[in-house]
Write an enzyme that holds these catalytic residues in place. Structure first.
Site, PDB file in Angstrom:
ATOM      1  N   ASP A  15      37.442  52.756 113.004  1.00  0.00           N
ATOM      2  CA  ASP A  15      38.297  53.232 114.471  1.00  0.00           C
ATOM      3  C   ASP A  15      37.804  54.730 114.813  1.00  0.00           C
ATOM      4  O   ASP A  15      37.518  55.739 114.232  1.00  0.00           O
ATOM      5  CB  ASP A  15      39.521  53.865 113.751  1.00  0.00           C
ATOM      6  CG  ASP A  15      40.013  52.438 112.950  1.00  0.00           C
ATOM      7  OD1 ASP A  15      39.998  51.830 113.171  1.00  0.00           O
ATOM      8  OD2 ASP A  15      41.520  52.734 112.247  1.00  0.00           O
ATOM      9  N   GLY A  41      40.350  48.519 110.287  1.00  0.00           N
ATOM     10  CA  GLY A  41      40.408  47.140 110.557  1.00  0.00           C
ATOM     11  C   GLY A  41      41.229  46.604 109.373  1.00  0.00           C
ATOM     12  O   GLY A  41      41.968  47.111 108.276  1.00  0.00           O
ATOM     13  N   GLY A  43      41.865  43.838 107.749  1.00  0.00           N
ATOM     14  CA  GLY A  43      40.851  43.276 107.160  1.00  0.00           C
ATOM     15  C   GLY A  43      40.715  44.132 105.820  1.00  0.00           C
ATOM     16  O   GLY A  43      40.757  44.270 104.286  1.00  0.00           O
ATOM     17  N   ALA A  44      39.831  44.965 106.143  1.00  0.00           N
ATOM     18  CA  ALA A  44      39.438  46.340 105.678  1.00  0.00           C
ATOM     19  C   ALA A  44      40.841  46.158 104.471  1.00  0.00           C
ATOM     20  O   ALA A  44      40.183  47.021 103.345  1.00  0.00           O
ATOM     21  CB  ALA A  44      37.668  47.105 105.579  1.00  0.00           C
ATOM     22  N   GLU A 141      42.358  39.481 112.860  1.00  0.00           N
ATOM     23  CA  GLU A 141      41.351  40.117 113.795  1.00  0.00           C
ATOM     24  C   GLU A 141      40.213  39.076 113.740  1.00  0.00           C
ATOM     25  O   GLU A 141      39.214  39.819 114.087  1.00  0.00           O
ATOM     26  CB  GLU A 141      41.757  41.767 113.809  1.00  0.00           C
ATOM     27  CG  GLU A 141      43.053  42.278 113.871  1.00  0.00           C
ATOM     28  CD  GLU A 141      42.811  43.896 113.230  1.00  0.00           C
ATOM     29  OE1 GLU A 141      43.399  44.743 114.514  1.00  0.00           O
ATOM     30  OE2 GLU A 141      41.674  44.245 112.588  1.00  0.00           O
ATOM     31  N   ASN A 185      55.810  41.292 111.572  1.00  0.00           N
ATOM     32  CA  ASN A 185      56.391  42.414 111.866  1.00  0.00           C
ATOM     33  C   ASN A 185      57.719  41.780 113.050  1.00  0.00           C
ATOM     34  O   ASN A 185      57.830  41.057 112.983  1.00  0.00           O
ATOM     35  CB  ASN A 185      56.460  43.852 112.008  1.00  0.00           C
ATOM     36  CG  ASN A 185      55.613  43.726 113.755  1.00  0.00           C
ATOM     37  OD1 ASN A 185      55.294  42.971 114.122  1.00  0.00           O
ATOM     38  ND2 ASN A 185      54.570  45.047 113.158  1.00  0.00           N
ATOM     39  N   GLY A 209      63.428  48.868 106.472  1.00  0.00           N
ATOM     40  CA  GLY A 209      62.933  48.030 105.389  1.00  0.00           C
ATOM     41  C   GLY A 209      61.998  46.551 105.033  1.00  0.00           C
ATOM     42  O   GLY A 209      61.322  46.313 106.275  1.00  0.00           O
ATOM     43  N   ASP A 236      49.407  47.020 106.583  1.00  0.00           N
ATOM     44  CA  ASP A 236      47.897  46.952 105.536  1.00  0.00           C
ATOM     45  C   ASP A 236      48.328  47.012 103.656  1.00  0.00           C
ATOM     46  O   ASP A 236      47.781  46.256 103.418  1.00  0.00           O
ATOM     47  CB  ASP A 236      46.697  47.426 106.178  1.00  0.00           C
ATOM     48  CG  ASP A 236      46.773  47.208 107.592  1.00  0.00           C
ATOM     49  OD1 ASP A 236      47.203  45.866 107.597  1.00  0.00           O
ATOM     50  OD2 ASP A 236      46.056  47.059 108.665  1.00  0.00           O
ATOM     51  N   SER A 266      51.411  55.318 101.385  1.00  0.00           N
ATOM     52  CA  SER A 266      51.282  55.436 102.962  1.00  0.00           C
ATOM     53  C   SER A 266      51.228  56.183 104.046  1.00  0.00           C
ATOM     54  O   SER A 266      50.548  57.039 104.118  1.00  0.00           O
ATOM     55  CB  SER A 266      50.678  53.660 102.446  1.00  0.00           C
ATOM     56  OG  SER A 266      51.323  53.397 103.736  1.00  0.00           O
TER      57      SER A 266
END
Length: 289
Positions: A15, A41, A43-44, A141, A185, A209, A236, A266
């Site tokens: 990023d 990313g 996935g990561a 992605e 989402n 929520g 993620d 997070s």
């Protein structure tokens, strides 16, 4: 408790984040206020989230033959993610997300780079890791045919799969049916599913929520009331945490409560991966009262 084995198949990006007081008009040059690079990313991100929460995580993906690729491989290794199945794609760049932040909003340009080469033939080389998994986690992605091929492998070997359909992309009816859980989402739900929901769907709704179905009844877990500094990576984190909890054998409700708590932690820190919590932090947060 035995550590669950989770395989994440998806994107690995760097990023590039530029902050500015206002977005430039077409043809305009302006001064930015801050620039930083950070691992990303979907996935990561999900791999790091699951690893921090105690899973043995195997990442399947590709980076380019550039300095960003090296940095991202090092970062995954430092996060205790197994990168045996992450290779360097010759002649291409590492995936990038060019992000401009201003006025409490953002503009993002994604360049797929090496992620576009995560094709079924590459997945075939990593098939053993997939079929040894307790859970597989997918996002959108990487190429569509790879996602559908992975779902075929998992269905054949009875491996449960969480499909996080972000960014929104249509799959075949057969592929959707092969998913164990689907985690859109609100926006992705409207774009892809409308009212075609069943007990496999877990809908993340941000400040509202999480909604899901149990015993044919709608259920809801409220969001935690926390100060949001950066929501990047919250989805993620939720998906990585959900995979860990389900792979440990928890009920769907308990898994959602756990993932919801991880996501709440997070968003209280800046950065997609930097705010991802450990299992101990989630436990303490959920039992702080």
């Amino acid at each position: 408790m035995k550590k669950p084995k989770i395989t994440v198949i998806g994107s690995i990006n760097m990023d590039l984040v530029t902050s500015t007081d206002k977005f430039p008009e077409q043809g305009e040059t302006i001064r930015g206020t801050q620039f930083q690079t950070s691992p990303g990313g979907k996935g990561a991100n999900q791999a790091v989230a699951a690893a921090r929460l105690g899973a043995n995580v195997n990442m399947i993906g590709l980076v380019g033959e550039d300095s960003f690729g090296e940095q991202l491989l090092t970062n995954l290794h430092n996060e205790d993610v197994d990168v045996t199945n992450v290779a360097k794609q010759k002649g291409t760049s590492t995936g990038l997300a060019n992000i401009v932040l201003s006025e409490k909003d953002n503009r993002i340009i994604i360049i797929g780079g090496a992620n576009e080469y995560v094709i079924p033939s590459y997945l075939e080389k990593c098939k053993e890791a997939i079929i040894e998994s307790d859970y597989v986690l997918l996002q959108f992605e990487i190429p569509k045919q790879t996602i559908e091929y992975c779902l075929e492998i998992c269905a054949e070997h009875h491996i449960p799969v969480i499909v996080n359909p972000a960014p929104a992309m249509k799959l075949s009816k057969k592929a959707w049916k092969q998913a164990t859980y689907i985690t859109p989402n609100e926006t992705e739900k409207k774009q892809l599913f409308q009212n075609q929901l069943d007990e496999r769907f877990i809908i993340t709704e941000g400040k509202q929520g999480v909604s899901y179905m149990e015993d044919n009844q709608p259920k809801h877990v409220a969001a935690h009331d926390v100060e949001v500094l950066d929501s990047t990576g919250a989805g993620d984190t939720f998906n990585g945490a959900l995979a860990v909890a389900l792979a440990e054998g928890r009920s769907v409700t308990d898994a959602i409560i756990f993932a919801n708590g991880a996501a709440a932690l997070s968003v209280q820190k800046i950065g997609a991966q930097s705010g991802m919590p450990t299992k101990e932090q989630v436990f303490n947060f959920l039992h702080k009262d």
